[in-house]
Design an enzyme around this catalytic site. Structure first.
Site, mmCIF file in Angstrom:
data_model
loop_
_atom_site.group_PDB
_atom_site.id
_atom_site.type_symbol
_atom_site.label_atom_id
_atom_site.label_comp_id
_atom_site.label_asym_id
_atom_site.label_seq_id
_atom_site.Cartn_x
_atom_site.Cartn_y
_atom_site.Cartn_z
ATOM 1 N N TYR A 76 83.954 36.684 26.863
ATOM 2 C CA TYR A 76 82.770 35.993 26.357
ATOM 3 C C TYR A 76 81.535 36.869 26.525
ATOM 4 C CZ TYR A 76 79.458 32.413 25.130
ATOM 5 O OH TYR A 76 78.474 31.716 24.482
ATOM 6 N N PHE A 128 65.131 40.999 -1.806
ATOM 7 C CA PHE A 128 66.545 40.647 -1.829
ATOM 8 C C PHE A 128 66.636 39.158 -1.547
ATOM 9 C CE2 PHE A 128 70.790 39.867 -0.245
ATOM 10 C CZ PHE A 128 71.487 40.274 -1.360
ATOM 11 N N THR A 129 67.624 38.509 -2.149
ATOM 12 C CA THR A 129 67.705 37.037 -2.138
ATOM 13 C C THR A 129 67.572 36.434 -0.728
ATOM 14 O OG1 THR A 129 70.108 37.279 -2.115
ATOM 15 C CG2 THR A 129 69.077 36.931 -4.258
ATOM 16 N N ASP A 219 65.939 47.396 5.909
ATOM 17 C CA ASP A 219 67.214 46.781 5.534
ATOM 18 C C ASP A 219 68.181 47.932 5.264
ATOM 19 O OD1 ASP A 219 69.426 45.703 4.311
ATOM 20 O OD2 ASP A 219 68.309 44.205 3.179
ATOM 21 N N LYS A 262 78.847 46.073 4.160
ATOM 22 C CA LYS A 262 78.750 47.038 3.054
ATOM 23 C C LYS A 262 79.060 48.431 3.590
ATOM 24 C CE LYS A 262 76.209 43.430 1.415
ATOM 25 N NZ LYS A 262 75.976 42.199 2.174
ATOM 26 N N ARG A 386 72.752 39.021 -11.791
ATOM 27 C CA ARG A 386 71.585 39.416 -11.011
ATOM 28 C C ARG A 386 70.394 39.361 -11.953
ATOM 29 N NH1 ARG A 386 72.756 39.715 -5.287
ATOM 30 N NH2 ARG A 386 72.546 37.583 -5.890
ATOM 31 N N PHE A 453 72.106 30.775 -7.015
ATOM 32 C CA PHE A 453 73.130 31.512 -7.761
ATOM 33 C C PHE A 453 74.525 31.329 -7.177
ATOM 34 C CE2 PHE A 453 73.429 34.853 -4.555
ATOM 35 C CZ PHE A 453 72.196 34.744 -3.923
#
Ligand code: F0G
Length: 461
Positions: A76, A128-129, A219, A262, A386, A453
């Site tokens: 943990y 970015f969303t 980011d 990614k 997009r 979306f």
């Protein structure tokens, strides 16, 4: 005949395990897309042939990563895999303090809650969303300060992810530096088509923001891909390994949110990494509320081990050349066949220009959404809208945000598909393009409140 002196590259790996994919008939697909409300997010993946919905969490892990999964320390607190991840983040990215999260948007949530106050402005190189939504939910307003070329699908500017420093200076003058908690900078800007920011621009940005005491939050979801473009396109970097360029980018920023699904080659995971001790302490405090203890942040030990190993693989020149090379291969083919795409070809996907392909359709008829559905109908290839659907509504006026880019994204997972798959995709896109006059628009019949979306439903007009 062999073009003179041509020597091709190939993937720096061989395939050890395969996963069958299902072929469907057009008749099947008509039913599936109808059941899915013409939204490719609502298809079952079993009904998809080649899945280019996203490059997020869809990578193939290496044998080293899978071996690392067996070394998961599922304690943990204080798992050894957390410390391995911390070592990797410090070694390759240079950020001092790490807070793991289950994925990127959780890190965005933490940093937004910590740094943004009601009424703040957060400038950035295109929205970015999820990033923008977390900024808004924290009381902030995102302000786009990317260069104009980024909004023009035909501009061949090599660094369409660059910040327009004049736009930023104007904003600082107007809003006051104290109302700008940070500048939000993405590498390989997703919504612009996977377009890089240059080191020259980042350095100038650093100089400007330091003058006003404004930090830069990075980011870094696709930082290695951006670094590869710097190596290929920016003067003075062709001899520098990607790993060194990545480090140089990170060193010009104060902290980062990462969706490790990614670049970092894992199926789940992310983190917040910062250099400021106080922000770290606050994040460590908040993460236990939303994610889990600060040494696992919603992840299993094995997930953190896979991420640590994925990070080191992601910054290798051979890997990134093949990864971006495959995207370029698909893009070059479509350019050769005169299909309108966003230029230059980006790092993680090829973006079809729906405005150009369907000039008879307005954004209110959701042209990119309709095009994505049509591509699925043609071949079972799944892509993603997009455009206006992704852009959502202005929180104040309630009107649609109308982005200048109305696109269908063919996103390439890492190490998953072959060149033959790319050929099949290109041929299907070309077929749809040839029959474009037959494509009809859509109307939205269900609209969720946030990130519409993902779950919106449509019917043909
Ligand atoms: N930032 C960027 C640039 C992204 O592309 C994503 C995710 C996130 C943040 C959020 O990370 O999904 O781990 O919470 N992009 C995916 C995509 C969903 O398909 O482009 P997440």
């Amino acid at each position: 005949m062999r073009p003179s002196k041509q020597r091709s590259w190939a993937e720096p790996y061989k395939i050890k395990m395969v996963e069958p994919v299902k072929m469907t008939s057009r008749k099947d697909r008509e039913k599936f897309i109808n059941d899915a409300g013409y939204n490719t997010f609502l298809l079952r993946s079993d009904d998809v042939y080649i899945d280019l919905l996203t490059d997020s969490g869809t990578s193939a892990m290496s044998d080293q990563q899978w071996a690392g999964m067996m070394l998961g320390d599922e304690a943990y607190a204080g798992s050894r895999n957390y410390y391995n991840l911390e070592d990797a983040v410090r070694k390759y990215y240079g950020y001092r303090y790490l807070v793991p999260t289950h994925q990127g948007r959780a890190a965005e949530h933490l940093i937004s809650q910590i740094m943004i106050r009601e009424g703040d402005m957060i400038p950035g190189n295109m929205y970015f969303t999820t990033t923008r939504l977390h900024q808004e939910l924290a009381g902030g307003q995102f302000v786009d300060v990317i260069i104009d070329e980024a909004h023009d699908p035909e501009s061949e500017h090599p660094f369409k992810g660059n910040v327009d420093l004049q736009k930023l200076e104007d904003l600082i003058k107007k809003a006051g530096a104290d109302r700008i908690p940070y500048v939000s900078i993405a590498t390989s800007v997703n919504m612009a088509g996977g377009q890089p920011i240059s080191l020259e621009n980042l350095r100038a940005l650093r100089e400007l923001t330091q003058k006003h005491n404004i930090p830069i939050i990075h980011d870094m979801t696709r930082v290695a891909e951006n670094a590869y473009f710097i190596k290929m396109k920016e003067k003075g970097y062709d001899d520098m390994p990607v790993v060194a360029i990545v480090r140089e980018i990170c060193d010009l920023t104060d902290g980062a949110t990462m969706s490790a699904k990614k670049d970092a080659l894992v199926n789940i995971g992310g983190f917040l990494a910062v250099n400021d001790k106080e922000i770290f302490e606050e994040a460590r405090n908040l993460v236990v509320v939303y994610e889990g203890l600060h040494t696992y942040g919603g992840l299993a030990g094995r997930d953190m081990e896979a991420m640590a190993r994925g990070i080191s693989e992601s910054v290798q020149d051979d890997h990134i050349r093949a990864r971006v090379g495959q995207v370029q291969y698909l893009g070059d083919k479509l350019i050769e066949w005169k299909v309108p795409v966003v230029r230059p070809i980006g790092s993680h996907g090829v973006f079809l220009d729906a405005r150009k392909i369907l000039p008879h359709m307005s954004q209110d008829q959701f042209s990119a959404q309709a095009l994505a559905a049509e591509l699925y109908l043609d071949s079972g290839v799944r892509s993603m809208e997009r455009g206006v659907v992704s852009a959502g509504r202005n929180p104040e006026s309630g009107e649609h945000n109308y982005p200048s880019l109305e696109m269908v994204r063919l996103t390439i997972p890492r190490r998953v598909y072959t060149q033959a798959h790319m050929d099949v995709v290109a041929e299907s896109v070309a077929e749809v393009y040839e029959n474009r006059k037959r494509i009809r628009g859509l109307k939205m019949v269900y609209e969720p409140k946030y990130l519409r979306f993902f779950q919106a439903r449509f019917e043909p007009l």
